[in-house]
Write a protein that holds these residues in place. Structure first.
Motif, PDB file in Angstrom:
ATOM      1  N   VAL A 211      40.179   1.681  24.040  1.00  0.00           N
ATOM      2  CA  VAL A 211      41.521   2.219  23.841  1.00  0.00           C
ATOM      3  C   VAL A 211      41.545   3.709  24.184  1.00  0.00           C
ATOM      4  CG1 VAL A 211      43.291   2.713  22.095  1.00  0.00           C
ATOM      5  CG2 VAL A 211      42.120   0.501  22.099  1.00  0.00           C
ATOM      6  N   GLU A 212      40.563   4.436  23.696  1.00  0.00           N
ATOM      7  CA  GLU A 212      40.531   5.886  23.921  1.00  0.00           C
ATOM      8  C   GLU A 212      40.439   6.234  25.408  1.00  0.00           C
ATOM      9  OE1 GLU A 212      37.708   9.689  22.852  1.00  0.00           O
ATOM     10  OE2 GLU A 212      37.738   8.012  21.463  1.00  0.00           O
ATOM     11  N   SER A 213      39.517   5.606  26.119  1.00  0.00           N
ATOM     12  CA  SER A 213      39.354   5.939  27.535  1.00  0.00           C
ATOM     13  C   SER A 213      40.568   5.484  28.346  1.00  0.00           C
ATOM     14  CB  SER A 213      38.059   5.349  28.102  1.00  0.00           C
ATOM     15  OG  SER A 213      38.102   3.944  28.192  1.00  0.00           O
ATOM     16  N   PHE A 214      41.169   4.362  27.952  1.00  0.00           N
ATOM     17  CA  PHE A 214      42.347   3.885  28.667  1.00  0.00           C
ATOM     18  C   PHE A 214      43.536   4.818  28.420  1.00  0.00           C
ATOM     19  CE2 PHE A 214      46.037   1.261  29.602  1.00  0.00           C
ATOM     20  CZ  PHE A 214      45.676   0.740  30.831  1.00  0.00           C
ATOM     21  N   ASN A 215      43.697   5.277  27.180  1.00  0.00           N
ATOM     22  CA  ASN A 215      44.791   6.207  26.872  1.00  0.00           C
ATOM     23  C   ASN A 215      44.633   7.523  27.639  1.00  0.00           C
ATOM     24  OD1 ASN A 215      46.005   4.351  25.211  1.00  0.00           O
ATOM     25  ND2 ASN A 215      45.222   5.229  23.320  1.00  0.00           N
TER      26      ASN A 215
ATOM     27  N   GLN B 277      41.122  11.317  38.837  1.00  0.00           N
ATOM     28  CA  GLN B 277      39.837  10.749  39.257  1.00  0.00           C
ATOM     29  C   GLN B 277      38.819  10.831  38.121  1.00  0.00           C
ATOM     30  OE1 GLN B 277      38.968  13.018  42.787  1.00  0.00           O
ATOM     31  NE2 GLN B 277      39.867  11.485  44.143  1.00  0.00           N
ATOM     32  N   SER B 278      38.822  11.928  37.406  1.00  0.00           N
ATOM     33  CA  SER B 278      37.906  12.104  36.285  1.00  0.00           C
ATOM     34  C   SER B 278      38.188  11.077  35.187  1.00  0.00           C
ATOM     35  CB  SER B 278      38.037  13.525  35.730  1.00  0.00           C
ATOM     36  OG  SER B 278      37.224  13.680  34.592  1.00  0.00           O
ATOM     37  N   ALA B 279      39.464  10.824  34.935  1.00  0.00           N
ATOM     38  CA  ALA B 279      39.829   9.833  33.922  1.00  0.00           C
ATOM     39  C   ALA B 279      39.370   8.433  34.334  1.00  0.00           C
ATOM     40  CB  ALA B 279      41.336   9.854  33.673  1.00  0.00           C
ATOM     41  N   VAL B 280      39.470   8.132  35.619  1.00  0.00           N
ATOM     42  CA  VAL B 280      38.998   6.839  36.118  1.00  0.00           C
ATOM     43  C   VAL B 280      37.487   6.731  35.931  1.00  0.00           C
ATOM     44  CG1 VAL B 280      38.654   5.422  38.192  1.00  0.00           C
ATOM     45  CG2 VAL B 280      40.880   6.502  37.768  1.00  0.00           C
ATOM     46  N   GLU B 281      36.768   7.781  36.295  1.00  0.00           N
ATOM     47  CA  GLU B 281      35.306   7.779  36.177  1.00  0.00           C
ATOM     48  C   GLU B 281      34.854   7.726  34.718  1.00  0.00           C
ATOM     49  OE1 GLU B 281      34.134  11.231  38.391  1.00  0.00           O
ATOM     50  OE2 GLU B 281      34.812  10.382  40.288  1.00  0.00           O
ATOM     51  N   SER B 282      35.693   8.188  33.816  1.00  0.00           N
ATOM     52  CA  SER B 282      35.340   8.225  32.396  1.00  0.00           C
ATOM     53  C   SER B 282      35.731   6.953  31.647  1.00  0.00           C
ATOM     54  CB  SER B 282      36.008   9.429  31.718  1.00  0.00           C
ATOM     55  OG  SER B 282      35.540  10.631  32.294  1.00  0.00           O
TER      56      SER B 282
ATOM     57  N   GLN C 163      44.710  19.646  41.267  1.00  0.00           N
ATOM     58  CA  GLN C 163      44.266  19.572  39.876  1.00  0.00           C
ATOM     59  C   GLN C 163      44.614  18.212  39.267  1.00  0.00           C
ATOM     60  OE1 GLN C 163      45.965  22.559  37.313  1.00  0.00           O
ATOM     61  NE2 GLN C 163      44.656  22.002  35.581  1.00  0.00           N
ATOM     62  N   ALA C 164      45.820  17.710  39.516  1.00  0.00           N
ATOM     63  CA  ALA C 164      46.235  16.405  38.999  1.00  0.00           C
ATOM     64  C   ALA C 164      45.360  15.298  39.581  1.00  0.00           C
ATOM     65  CB  ALA C 164      47.701  16.151  39.321  1.00  0.00           C
ATOM     66  N   ASN C 165      45.020  15.413  40.865  1.00  0.00           N
ATOM     67  CA  ASN C 165      44.171  14.425  41.519  1.00  0.00           C
ATOM     68  C   ASN C 165      42.777  14.406  40.892  1.00  0.00           C
ATOM     69  OD1 ASN C 165      43.719  12.425  43.568  1.00  0.00           O
ATOM     70  ND2 ASN C 165      42.454  13.950  44.618  1.00  0.00           N
ATOM     71  N   VAL C 166      42.206  15.574  40.696  1.00  0.00           N
ATOM     72  CA  VAL C 166      40.865  15.675  40.095  1.00  0.00           C
ATOM     73  C   VAL C 166      40.887  15.125  38.669  1.00  0.00           C
ATOM     74  CG1 VAL C 166      39.123  17.306  39.260  1.00  0.00           C
ATOM     75  CG2 VAL C 166      40.048  17.556  41.564  1.00  0.00           C
TER      76      VAL C 166
END
Length: 176
Positions: free
Chosen positions: A37-41, A72-77, A66-69
Motif C-alpha cells: 500500500v505504501e509504495s503504491f500510494n 521513475q523513482s517511485a516506479v523503481e521503489s 524533476q517530475a519524470n525523475v
C-alpha cells in the motif's frame, strides 16, 4: 525593445520523456494489489504530480525533468506485496492420506495409484514456497477427488471355500 521580445519568446519544454514515463505507469496502476500500500500510494502521488506538470502549459523544463525523475523513482521503489498462501486445508488432506496408505490392499491398484499420483502432486505443491493459492486449491481438490474415487478391492473369503472343499473331500472319501 529587447526585453519585451524576450518576455514574449516561448520556451519550448520537451515533455517526451515525461510522457513516456506517464504512459508506462498506466499498466502498473491497474495492478494495485500486486504492491504494498505504501509504495503504491507513493507511485500514485508521483503519477498525479507528473500528470499535473504535463498538463501545465507554464511548466519549465526543470519541472518536467524533476517530475519524470520522481515518477521513475517511485516506479523503481515499488515493493511487491507479500501474498499469503493458505496451505492448511491442503496439509489436512495430505495428512489424511496416511490413514489410507496403511490399508493399501483394501483398494484396487488403479484407484490407489491414481490417489498416489494426486498425493505426489499435492506434496510437491505443498513444499513449493512459490506456489500460488490457485495451485494449492487445485491439488487439494484433485487429491480429495482421488480419495473419494478410491475403489474397494474385492476380497474373497477363502475360509468358506476351504470348508466346502474339505466337505466335498469327505463326501468323496466316504463314497469309495
Amino acid at each position: 525593445s529587447a526585453v519585451e521580445s524576450l518576455e514574449k519568446a516561448v520556451v519550448e519544454v520537451n515533455k517526451t520523456d515525461l510522457t513516456y514515463t506517464i504512459k508506462s505507469v498506466g499498466n502498473i496502476l491497474a495492478s494495485e494489489k500486486d504492491y504494498t500500500v505504501e509504495s503504491f500510494n507513493t507511485l500514485v502521488a508521483a503519477f498525479d504530480a507528473a500528470t499535473a506538470v504535463y498538463d501545465n502549459e507554464e511548466a519549465t523544463q526543470a519541472d518536467a525533468d524533476q517530475a519524470n525523475v520522481a515518477l521513475q523513482s517511485a516506479v523503481e521503489s515499488l515493493e511487491k506485496a507479500v501474498v499469503e498462501v493458505n496451505k492448511t486445508d491442503l496439509y489436512d488432506v495430505i495428512i489424511s492420506v496416511g490413514n489410507i496408505v496403511t490399508h493399501e490392499n483394501d483398494f484396487t491398484v488403479e484407484s490407489f495409484d491414481n490417489m498416489g499420483n494426486a498425493f505426489d502432486a499435492a506434496t510437491t505443491v505443498y513444499d513449493n514456497k512459490n506456489a500460488t493459492q490457485a495451485e494449492v486449491d487445485q491439488v487439494k481438490t484433485d487429491l480429495q477427488s482421488a480419495i473419494e474415487a478410491l475403489e474397494k478391492a474385492v476380497v474373497v473369503d477363502k475360509a468358506d471355500l476351504y470348508d466346502v472343499i474339505i466337505s466335498v473331500g469327505n463326501i468323496v472319501t466316504h463314497e469309495n
